[in-house]
Design a protein around this motif. Structure first.
Motif, PDB file in Angstrom:
ATOM      1  N   LEU A  61      21.521  20.319 -11.660  1.00  0.00           N
ATOM      2  CA  LEU A  61      21.106  20.228 -13.054  1.00  0.00           C
ATOM      3  C   LEU A  61      20.049  19.144 -13.213  1.00  0.00           C
ATOM      4  O   LEU A  61      19.866  18.298 -12.329  1.00  0.00           O
ATOM      5  N   TRP A  62      19.380  19.160 -14.358  1.00  0.00           N
ATOM      6  CA  TRP A  62      18.465  18.073 -14.726  1.00  0.00           C
ATOM      7  C   TRP A  62      19.237  17.103 -15.617  1.00  0.00           C
ATOM      8  O   TRP A  62      19.508  17.403 -16.786  1.00  0.00           O
ATOM      9  N   HIS A  63      19.603  15.953 -15.052  1.00  0.00           N
ATOM     10  CA  HIS A  63      20.262  14.889 -15.797  1.00  0.00           C
ATOM     11  C   HIS A  63      19.160  13.960 -16.315  1.00  0.00           C
ATOM     12  O   HIS A  63      18.378  13.423 -15.533  1.00  0.00           O
ATOM     13  N   VAL A  64      19.105  13.779 -17.626  1.00  0.00           N
ATOM     14  CA  VAL A  64      17.943  13.168 -18.270  1.00  0.00           C
ATOM     15  C   VAL A  64      18.303  11.825 -18.895  1.00  0.00           C
ATOM     16  O   VAL A  64      19.290  11.707 -19.638  1.00  0.00           O
ATOM     17  N   ASN A  65      17.469  10.801 -18.605  1.00  0.00           N
ATOM     18  CA  ASN A  65      17.561   9.503 -19.284  1.00  0.00           C
ATOM     19  C   ASN A  65      16.749   9.598 -20.575  1.00  0.00           C
ATOM     20  O   ASN A  65      15.522   9.514 -20.565  1.00  0.00           O
ATOM     21  N   MET A  66      17.450   9.804 -21.694  1.00  0.00           N
ATOM     22  CA  MET A  66      16.779  10.027 -22.973  1.00  0.00           C
ATOM     23  C   MET A  66      16.088   8.767 -23.496  1.00  0.00           C
ATOM     24  O   MET A  66      15.100   8.858 -24.246  1.00  0.00           O
ATOM     25  N   ASN A  67      16.589   7.592 -23.126  1.00  0.00           N
ATOM     26  CA  ASN A  67      15.938   6.359 -23.558  1.00  0.00           C
ATOM     27  C   ASN A  67      14.535   6.254 -22.969  1.00  0.00           C
ATOM     28  O   ASN A  67      13.572   5.905 -23.664  1.00  0.00           O
ATOM     29  N   LEU A  68      14.411   6.582 -21.677  1.00  0.00           N
ATOM     30  CA  LEU A  68      13.091   6.540 -21.049  1.00  0.00           C
ATOM     31  C   LEU A  68      12.223   7.699 -21.518  1.00  0.00           C
ATOM     32  O   LEU A  68      11.006   7.545 -21.672  1.00  0.00           O
ATOM     33  N   PHE A  69      12.823   8.863 -21.753  1.00  0.00           N
ATOM     34  CA  PHE A  69      12.044   9.992 -22.271  1.00  0.00           C
ATOM     35  C   PHE A  69      11.467   9.661 -23.655  1.00  0.00           C
ATOM     36  O   PHE A  69      10.324  10.029 -23.963  1.00  0.00           O
ATOM     37  N   ALA A  70      12.244   8.970 -24.485  1.00  0.00           N
ATOM     38  CA  ALA A  70      11.738   8.572 -25.801  1.00  0.00           C
ATOM     39  C   ALA A  70      10.568   7.602 -25.654  1.00  0.00           C
ATOM     40  O   ALA A  70       9.562   7.713 -26.372  1.00  0.00           O
ATOM     41  N   LYS A  71      10.685   6.673 -24.740  1.00  0.00           N
ATOM     42  CA  LYS A  71       9.596   5.721 -24.488  1.00  0.00           C
ATOM     43  C   LYS A  71       8.332   6.439 -24.052  1.00  0.00           C
ATOM     44  O   LYS A  71       7.216   6.008 -24.370  1.00  0.00           O
ATOM     45  N   ALA A  72       8.494   7.556 -23.326  1.00  0.00           N
ATOM     46  CA  ALA A  72       7.346   8.318 -22.833  1.00  0.00           C
ATOM     47  C   ALA A  72       6.849   9.352 -23.834  1.00  0.00           C
ATOM     48  O   ALA A  72       5.906  10.098 -23.535  1.00  0.00           O
ATOM     49  N   GLY A  73       7.480   9.433 -25.014  1.00  0.00           N
ATOM     50  CA  GLY A  73       7.070  10.421 -25.994  1.00  0.00           C
ATOM     51  C   GLY A  73       7.452  11.830 -25.630  1.00  0.00           C
ATOM     52  O   GLY A  73       6.776  12.795 -26.024  1.00  0.00           O
ATOM     53  N   LEU A  74       8.547  11.987 -24.903  1.00  0.00           N
ATOM     54  CA  LEU A  74       8.986  13.298 -24.435  1.00  0.00           C
ATOM     55  C   LEU A  74      10.314  13.719 -25.064  1.00  0.00           C
ATOM     56  O   LEU A  74      11.151  14.360 -24.435  1.00  0.00           O
ATOM     57  N   VAL A  75      10.495  13.341 -26.337  1.00  0.00           N
ATOM     58  CA  VAL A  75      11.677  13.747 -27.088  1.00  0.00           C
ATOM     59  C   VAL A  75      11.204  14.362 -28.407  1.00  0.00           C
ATOM     60  O   VAL A  75      10.326  13.822 -29.083  1.00  0.00           O
ATOM     61  N   VAL A 107      14.583  11.758 -14.593  1.00  0.00           N
ATOM     62  CA  VAL A 107      15.422  12.932 -14.371  1.00  0.00           C
ATOM     63  C   VAL A 107      16.070  12.808 -12.998  1.00  0.00           C
ATOM     64  O   VAL A 107      15.375  12.578 -12.003  1.00  0.00           O
ATOM     65  N   CYS A 108      17.366  12.969 -12.939  1.00  0.00           N
ATOM     66  CA  CYS A 108      18.081  12.975 -11.666  1.00  0.00           C
ATOM     67  C   CYS A 108      18.485  14.406 -11.353  1.00  0.00           C
ATOM     68  O   CYS A 108      19.191  15.051 -12.141  1.00  0.00           O
ATOM     69  N   LEU A 109      18.023  14.905 -10.208  1.00  0.00           N
ATOM     70  CA  LEU A 109      18.367  16.253  -9.770  1.00  0.00           C
ATOM     71  C   LEU A 109      19.626  16.163  -8.923  1.00  0.00           C
ATOM     72  O   LEU A 109      19.585  15.806  -7.744  1.00  0.00           O
ATOM     73  N   VAL A 110      20.760  16.482  -9.533  1.00  0.00           N
ATOM     74  CA  VAL A 110      22.041  16.430  -8.834  1.00  0.00           C
ATOM     75  C   VAL A 110      22.978  17.380  -9.557  1.00  0.00           C
ATOM     76  O   VAL A 110      22.644  17.939 -10.597  1.00  0.00           O
ATOM     77  N   GLY A 111      24.165  17.547  -9.019  1.00  0.00           N
ATOM     78  CA  GLY A 111      25.025  18.631  -9.454  1.00  0.00           C
ATOM     79  C   GLY A 111      25.882  18.358 -10.673  1.00  0.00           C
ATOM     80  O   GLY A 111      25.901  17.270 -11.253  1.00  0.00           O
ATOM     81  N   THR A 112      26.640  19.399 -11.023  1.00  0.00           N
ATOM     82  CA  THR A 112      27.545  19.370 -12.168  1.00  0.00           C
ATOM     83  C   THR A 112      28.581  18.253 -12.063  1.00  0.00           C
ATOM     84  O   THR A 112      29.046  17.733 -13.084  1.00  0.00           O
ATOM     85  N   TRP A 113      28.927  17.876 -10.832  1.00  0.00           N
ATOM     86  CA  TRP A 113      30.029  16.928 -10.634  1.00  0.00           C
ATOM     87  C   TRP A 113      29.708  15.526 -11.148  1.00  0.00           C
ATOM     88  O   TRP A 113      30.603  14.693 -11.278  1.00  0.00           O
ATOM     89  N   MET A 114      28.421  15.225 -11.456  1.00  0.00           N
ATOM     90  CA  MET A 114      28.066  13.891 -11.933  1.00  0.00           C
ATOM     91  C   MET A 114      28.077  13.773 -13.457  1.00  0.00           C
ATOM     92  O   MET A 114      27.831  12.691 -13.983  1.00  0.00           O
ATOM     93  N   ILE A 115      28.363  14.863 -14.162  1.00  0.00           N
ATOM     94  CA  ILE A 115      28.341  14.790 -15.631  1.00  0.00           C
ATOM     95  C   ILE A 115      29.313  13.728 -16.142  1.00  0.00           C
ATOM     96  O   ILE A 115      28.969  12.917 -17.011  1.00  0.00           O
ATOM     97  N   GLY A 116      30.534  13.714 -15.632  1.00  0.00           N
ATOM     98  CA  GLY A 116      31.527  12.754 -16.107  1.00  0.00           C
ATOM     99  C   GLY A 116      31.102  11.315 -15.878  1.00  0.00           C
ATOM    100  O   GLY A 116      31.241  10.461 -16.763  1.00  0.00           O
ATOM    101  N   THR A 117      30.573  11.026 -14.700  1.00  0.00           N
ATOM    102  CA  THR A 117      30.143   9.655 -14.377  1.00  0.00           C
ATOM    103  C   THR A 117      28.999   9.219 -15.275  1.00  0.00           C
ATOM    104  O   THR A 117      29.006   8.114 -15.843  1.00  0.00           O
ATOM    105  N   PHE A 118      28.000  10.090 -15.435  1.00  0.00           N
ATOM    106  CA  PHE A 118      26.849   9.727 -16.257  1.00  0.00           C
ATOM    107  C   PHE A 118      27.237   9.628 -17.732  1.00  0.00           C
ATOM    108  O   PHE A 118      26.743   8.758 -18.461  1.00  0.00           O
ATOM    109  N   ASN A 119      28.132  10.498 -18.188  1.00  0.00           N
ATOM    110  CA  ASN A 119      28.560  10.431 -19.582  1.00  0.00           C
ATOM    111  C   ASN A 119      29.332   9.147 -19.856  1.00  0.00           C
ATOM    112  O   ASN A 119      29.212   8.559 -20.941  1.00  0.00           O
TER     113      ASN A 119
END
Length: 441
Positions: free
Chosen positions: A160-174, A280-292
């Motif tokens: 999946l594409w795991h997204v850092n929204m804070n950095l995306f906002a800084k880049a104007g990509l939100v 963006v971190c390209l890694v699997g479904t299993w990291m959703i819990g950790t990142f959340n």
């Protein structure tokens, strides 16, 4: 005299009174060892949504609810196949084992795991409740030339594409609270460059060293995105193609411009994302819990700034994804009718508790769970649940998928990092994989 002999026998056997019979079955699983986090008979004391904690708790609960069955549990180091092969060689495989769907063809081709269609029908395990992706992953043509269901699917997983929204906002990509994701290779490059200019950080994070799986999964998904048929039959891969070249050319450009962090193994890539060092971190479904969990921890780089999306389609319009999954299979061995019934009872229990396992982040294997409100209420599940319908495994007859993944990823890494021309890397990957498949036993 006879009475005396009977009394003596009773003493030797400790008791002549009838006892409840307990059936022992050996369960072999992966997902680590975490008994310290899951005291017997108690809820987890930490990490309640972790893979290890959930599977440990489920097996404990099955024993508590089925006192006539004793689970003798072997915890195999990931992925578990060296240990399993040794057990087969010794003539003592377990009664039930966790197996990747991608590994199942290696065992079905040699008659080492049992078809379960009739057993499932008899014991009420409804294969029609399996999601399309899960059912495809456990349905394989057997030695009799017929398709059979060879496992009880536990989940599907994908990158999946795991997204850092804070950095995306800084880049104007939100926009409207959602990340702006690309719809073409050109948009991906433009957005990645914009991100780097605004943040000084790489747009993409993924393992580039010591683990090649991410490169291969990227390739599989974007080949599916182009409707490429890259396995013309189970014994032949076709990789030296315009579709594959487009993908490698794109990732080579990303790497060459410093838009992907270089020189990171798996732990380093995960740590970089957790520490806010990429978009963006390209890694699997299993990291959703950790990142959340990080997104809910004040002071952390992901605090109130995380989301997850399926891979954006860069070449087509219909969402696709390469998926794999875990299943529970029954190795072929001598067992009593009671042991077989106990294995099937455990499989049915695990099907019933598919929601509990889906808390890890993996896609549920049961349609009734995938459509349920409790599942869809879990974080980000609305974003990814469609992949349980459209996700695709490799063709079911393809053997040696783990080594193939390593070979393809190795050659992709050589091309992406500039050590080998793209055409040569694709030719070498194709040759090496086809040579491996040609020499199958």
């Amino acid at each position: 005299m006879r009475r005396a002999l009977i009394l003596l026998a009773c003493v030797v056997l400790a008791s002549c009174a009838p006892k409840d019979h307990v059936t022992h079955i050996t369960v072999q699983r992966i997902f680590g060892e975490c008994r310290a986090n899951v005291p017997k008979g108690q809820a987890p004391v930490r990490n309640p949504d972790g893979e290890c904690e959930i599977v440990t708790g489920l097996l404990d609960r099955f024993e508590a609810e089925n006192p006539d069955v004793k689970l003798d549990i072997n915890i195999a180091p990931w992925p578990g196949y060296d240990q399993l092969s040794a057990q087969y060689a010794a003539g003592d495989p377990p009664d039930i084992v966790t197996m990747h769907m991608s590994a199942m063809p290696d065992f079905t081709a040699r008659g080492l795991i049992e078809p379960l269609d009739a057993d499932f029908a008899r014991t009420g395990i409804d294969v029609n409740n399996f999601t399309p992706a899960a059912r495809a992953g456990v349905t394989i043509t057997g030695k009799d030339g017929q398709k059979h269901v060879y496992g009880m699917p536990f989940d599907n997983w994908t990158q999946l594409w795991h997204v850092n929204m804070n950095l995306f906002a800084k880049a104007g990509l939100v926009r409207d609270g959602q990340p702006i994701l690309p719809h073409s290779p050109e948009e991906l490059l433009a957005q990645a460059r914009q991100f780097k200019r605004a943040t000084g950080l790489p747009y993409l994070l993924q393992p580039t060293d010591n683990e090649r799986a991410a490169f291969t999964r990227n390739l599989y998904t974007y080949l599916l995105d182009q409707h490429a048929v890259f396995f013309t039959d189970p014994k032949h891969i076709h990789l030296n193609t315009p579709e594959a070249k487009r993908i490698l050319t794109l990732f080579r450009q990303i790497y060459a411009e410093g838009l992907m962090a270089p020189g990171q193994d798996y732990p380093a890539a995960m740590a970089s994302f957790l520490n806010g060092q990429g978009g963006v971190c390209l890694v699997g479904t299993w990291m959703i819990g950790t990142f959340n969990a990080e997104a809910n921890t004040p002071g952390r780089p992901l605090y109130h700034g995380y989301t997850v999306k399926p891979y954006p389609m860069l070449y087509g319009h219909d969402q696709v994804a390469y998926v794999d999954g875990h299943a529970w299979v029954m190795p072929k061995r001598e067992r009593t009718p009671a042991q077989r019934e106990a294995v099937l009872r455990l499989m049915k229990f695990l099907q019933t508790h598919d929601y509990d396992w889906s808390r890890t982040g993996h896609l549920p294997s049961q349609s009734s769970v995938a459509e349920s409100q409790p599942y869809l209420a879990l974080p980000y599940r609305h974003e990814i649940i469609g992949l349980s319908q459209v996700g695709q495994t490799l063709p079911a007859g393809v053997q040696r998928q783990f080594p193939i993944q390593d070979i393809v990823g190795d050659e992709m890494a050589s091309a992406i990092t500039g050590h080998k021309p793209i055409d040569q890397a694709l030719t070498d990957a194709e040759t090496r994989v086809n040579d491996l498949l040609f020499h199958l036993l």
